[in-house]
Design a protein around this motif. Sequence first.
Motif, mmCIF file in Angstrom:
data_model
loop_
_atom_site.group_PDB
_atom_site.id
_atom_site.type_symbol
_atom_site.label_atom_id
_atom_site.label_comp_id
_atom_site.label_asym_id
_atom_site.label_seq_id
_atom_site.Cartn_x
_atom_site.Cartn_y
_atom_site.Cartn_z
ATOM 1 N N LEU A 395 0.865 -1.156 0.058
ATOM 2 C CA LEU A 395 -0.044 0.029 -0.023
ATOM 3 C C LEU A 395 0.828 1.309 -0.111
ATOM 4 C CD1 LEU A 395 -3.182 0.841 0.492
ATOM 5 C CD2 LEU A 395 -2.666 1.128 2.686
ATOM 6 N N GLY A 396 0.672 2.111 -0.904
ATOM 7 C CA GLY A 396 1.756 3.120 -1.087
ATOM 8 C C GLY A 396 0.884 4.611 -1.539
ATOM 9 N N ASP A 397 1.033 5.589 -0.595
ATOM 10 C CA ASP A 397 0.645 6.968 -0.959
ATOM 11 C C ASP A 397 -0.970 7.018 -1.166
ATOM 12 O OD1 ASP A 397 3.126 8.218 -0.860
ATOM 13 O OD2 ASP A 397 3.421 7.150 -3.012
ATOM 14 N N SER A 398 -1.664 6.110 -0.219
ATOM 15 C CA SER A 398 -3.128 5.902 -0.576
ATOM 16 C C SER A 398 -3.767 6.336 0.632
ATOM 17 C CB SER A 398 -3.369 4.562 -0.791
ATOM 18 O OG SER A 398 -2.782 4.010 -2.323
ATOM 19 N N ALA A 399 -5.075 6.253 0.614
ATOM 20 C CA ALA A 399 -6.040 6.431 1.655
ATOM 21 C C ALA A 399 -7.118 5.682 2.029
ATOM 22 C CB ALA A 399 -6.879 8.126 1.348
ATOM 23 N N VAL A 400 -7.203 5.298 3.358
ATOM 24 C CA VAL A 400 -8.076 4.363 3.743
ATOM 25 C C VAL A 400 -9.084 5.045 4.778
ATOM 26 C CG1 VAL A 400 -8.606 1.915 4.822
ATOM 27 C CG2 VAL A 400 -6.371 2.362 3.440
ATOM 28 N N ARG A 401 -10.214 5.256 4.360
ATOM 29 C CA ARG A 401 -10.994 6.034 5.163
ATOM 30 C C ARG A 401 -12.434 5.657 5.319
ATOM 31 N NH1 ARG A 401 -8.281 11.037 2.191
ATOM 32 N NH2 ARG A 401 -9.894 10.437 0.710
ATOM 33 N N ALA A 402 -13.187 6.005 6.414
ATOM 34 C CA ALA A 402 -14.766 5.929 6.636
ATOM 35 C C ALA A 402 -15.179 4.832 6.357
ATOM 36 C CB ALA A 402 -15.069 7.280 5.874
ATOM 37 N N ASN A 403 -14.553 3.606 6.545
ATOM 38 C CA ASN A 403 -14.966 2.245 6.349
ATOM 39 C C ASN A 403 -15.703 1.998 7.736
ATOM 40 O OD1 ASN A 403 -14.033 1.868 3.653
ATOM 41 N ND2 ASN A 403 -12.096 2.263 4.887
ATOM 42 N N ALA A 404 -16.848 1.043 7.511
ATOM 43 C CA ALA A 404 -17.828 0.567 8.682
ATOM 44 C C ALA A 404 -16.876 0.026 9.656
ATOM 45 C CB ALA A 404 -18.676 -0.157 8.023
ATOM 46 N N ASP A 405 -15.834 -0.838 9.458
ATOM 47 C CA ASP A 405 -15.151 -1.550 10.586
ATOM 48 C C ASP A 405 -13.495 -0.881 10.528
ATOM 49 O OD1 ASP A 405 -17.128 -3.140 12.104
ATOM 50 O OD2 ASP A 405 -17.605 -3.941 10.355
ATOM 51 N N TRP A 406 -12.901 -1.994 10.717
ATOM 52 C CA TRP A 406 -11.263 -1.479 10.437
ATOM 53 C C TRP A 406 -11.209 -0.963 9.030
ATOM 54 C CZ3 TRP A 406 -8.930 -2.275 14.998
ATOM 55 C CH2 TRP A 406 -9.198 -3.037 15.728
ATOM 56 N N GLY A 407 -9.994 -0.027 8.757
ATOM 57 C CA GLY A 407 -9.494 0.252 7.751
ATOM 58 C C GLY A 407 -8.849 -0.628 7.180
ATOM 59 N N ILE A 408 -7.916 -1.307 7.900
ATOM 60 C CA ILE A 408 -7.287 -2.432 7.310
ATOM 61 C C ILE A 408 -7.239 -3.434 8.386
ATOM 62 C CG2 ILE A 408 -4.849 -3.121 6.459
ATOM 63 C CD1 ILE A 408 -4.274 -0.190 5.863
ATOM 64 N N MET A 409 -7.484 -4.686 8.054
ATOM 65 C CA MET A 409 -7.235 -5.689 9.000
ATOM 66 C C MET A 409 -6.874 -7.148 8.223
ATOM 67 S SD MET A 409 -11.366 -7.465 9.392
ATOM 68 C CE MET A 409 -10.616 -9.046 9.933
ATOM 69 N N ALA A 410 -6.299 -7.934 9.190
ATOM 70 C CA ALA A 410 -5.988 -9.236 8.941
ATOM 71 C C ALA A 410 -7.057 -10.303 9.503
ATOM 72 C CB ALA A 410 -4.281 -9.510 9.425
ATOM 73 N N TRP A 411 -7.160 -11.417 8.844
ATOM 74 C CA TRP A 411 -8.170 -12.297 9.173
ATOM 75 C C TRP A 411 -7.687 -12.963 10.386
ATOM 76 C CZ3 TRP A 411 -13.140 -12.241 7.707
ATOM 77 C CH2 TRP A 411 -13.965 -13.188 8.011
ATOM 78 N N LEU A 412 -7.896 -12.333 11.673
ATOM 79 C CA LEU A 412 -7.285 -12.763 12.999
ATOM 80 C C LEU A 412 -8.344 -12.722 14.010
ATOM 81 C CD1 LEU A 412 -3.683 -10.989 12.795
ATOM 82 C CD2 LEU A 412 -4.340 -13.505 12.333
ATOM 83 N N ARG A 413 -8.249 -13.417 15.008
ATOM 84 C CA ARG A 413 -9.305 -13.690 16.400
ATOM 85 C C ARG A 413 -9.124 -12.255 16.668
ATOM 86 N NH1 ARG A 413 -7.710 -19.009 16.948
ATOM 87 N NH2 ARG A 413 -9.645 -20.157 16.975
ATOM 88 N N ARG A 414 -7.965 -11.640 16.880
ATOM 89 C CA ARG A 414 -7.913 -10.107 17.620
ATOM 90 C C ARG A 414 -8.437 -8.955 16.933
ATOM 91 N NH1 ARG A 414 -1.675 -8.091 17.191
ATOM 92 N NH2 ARG A 414 -1.307 -9.851 18.539
ATOM 93 N N CYS A 415 -8.876 -9.239 15.583
ATOM 94 C CA CYS A 415 -9.471 -8.323 14.728
ATOM 95 C C CYS A 415 -10.964 -8.653 14.635
ATOM 96 C CB CYS A 415 -8.874 -8.191 13.517
ATOM 97 S SG CYS A 415 -6.845 -8.120 13.156
ATOM 98 N N GLY A 416 -11.287 -9.724 15.555
ATOM 99 C CA GLY A 416 -12.874 -9.897 15.482
ATOM 100 C C GLY A 416 -13.278 -10.960 14.490
ATOM 101 N N ALA A 417 -12.351 -11.760 13.844
ATOM 102 C CA ALA A 417 -12.525 -12.804 12.820
ATOM 103 C C ALA A 417 -12.875 -14.033 13.657
ATOM 104 C CB ALA A 417 -11.182 -13.131 11.937
#
Length: 463
Positions: A395-417
């Motif tokens: 991911l380079g020079d980009s924007a991740v904004r105003a999404n319903a849950d995490w902006g960026i997540m890995a599929w992990l229990r700690r993230c709610g998976a």
Amino acid sequence: VGSEMCIRDSTNAQISHNQYDGVRGEGSALLTAQNTRIVENGLDGVVVRDSAELKLGENVIENNKRCGLRVFAGKVSGTPNAMRGNGADLCGFAPATLRTPLVAQTDKTQITVPTDFQNLQEALDAVAPGGTVLLQNGTYETGLTIWKPVTLRGPATLKALPNRQLVLSVTAEAQSVIIEEITISQSRGDGLLLYGQTTLRNAQILDHADDGVEIAGAAAVQFVKGSISGNGDDGLFLSEKAQLILTDSTVSGNGGDGIEARDSTAVKLQNSQISHNKLRGLDVRIAAQLELSNSRIVGNKSDGLVLRDSAQAQLDAAQILSNGANGFVATDKAQATLTNSAISGNGSNGMEASGAATVEIRRSALENNGAAETCARADTLCTGLVMIGTAQVRLGDSAVRANADWGIMAWLRRCGAPFDFFTGQVTFEGTNTIADNNKSSNHKGNPGTHPFANLPDGQVCLP
């Protein structure tokens, strides 16, 4: 004959009224048909595929609902056969030498229908190679085979013959076929079957029961300033080594995918829109390649774009907006590059990278995804970017904004998976903006090792 049969030799026989094909040669079959009537079968009169060999001579092949003779592969030889009233007489790799023309070819380079000929296939048979068949404005019920260089020009509408499953076939022998200002509609199967080099300009392909356009073999097709809409299955279906360039056009409101491309096909979209199809906008699979620039994938009922198997895609100045499920899914061993683009307002995730996919995102925005009502639930994850399996994301020079849950997540229990399933990697380069995510307020902190730990809750969750 009331049921399908495999023939080795046939003289003065009739093969008719089968539910599917009249004669099917496949595997290593050796078939001969001579002085035989092959008529009124439910799909193709004769089909040849695999390494089968078929000899045809002096047969009558009429009124079959799709193709009179369709050749996928194998070897077909013989002498001319009378053909008429089929969805199209010849399809795929079927050679023109096996069809008796309705009229002899002339040296005329321009023929007008209905002034010179009432029958459109007669006009195509009669016109000299490289010539033009002009259609006076009107509606023509027809089933056409084009096997030589010719221009077919309207304005006019072509409709399928009653109960037929094809309107127009361009065979693999054809080069430099041009279809202009023609509307092609209302087949009970596909609208067009293209195996040859074809350009369609200002064409409308609509209201067919199955695919609007099927492109196969080594066909090279350009579709310019036209529309493909309201077909029962895919708008465009590509297989084998077919190539498509879609420019200044729309593919919308089809019952399946807007475009499905598989095998080793290549699709290029320029200044076009794929919208409001009832499944995906685009489904690109196996070893297909997609190049998309200045185009929109909007409002499709399921995912906007799915890239799977070993498919590859390059997207520049793309907008993937307001699709019902995910905006963009890259999975299996797919490879994708996204630049100067926006993935926004999709129902579930903006971008899913899963399996062993490799994704590079530069100068792009993933925002306002998770628009579906279910995304407000604590047991539903709707993120800007989700990574699963061994996926690799840059991911380079980009924007991740105003999404319903995490902006960026890995599929992990700690993230709610519900379980841990990510051993891949995400790399951040340049200046990335990650802000105003977690609109659901379901997430706390920013777990993991990454440079965004001090942001407000719910922005990033990684290993």
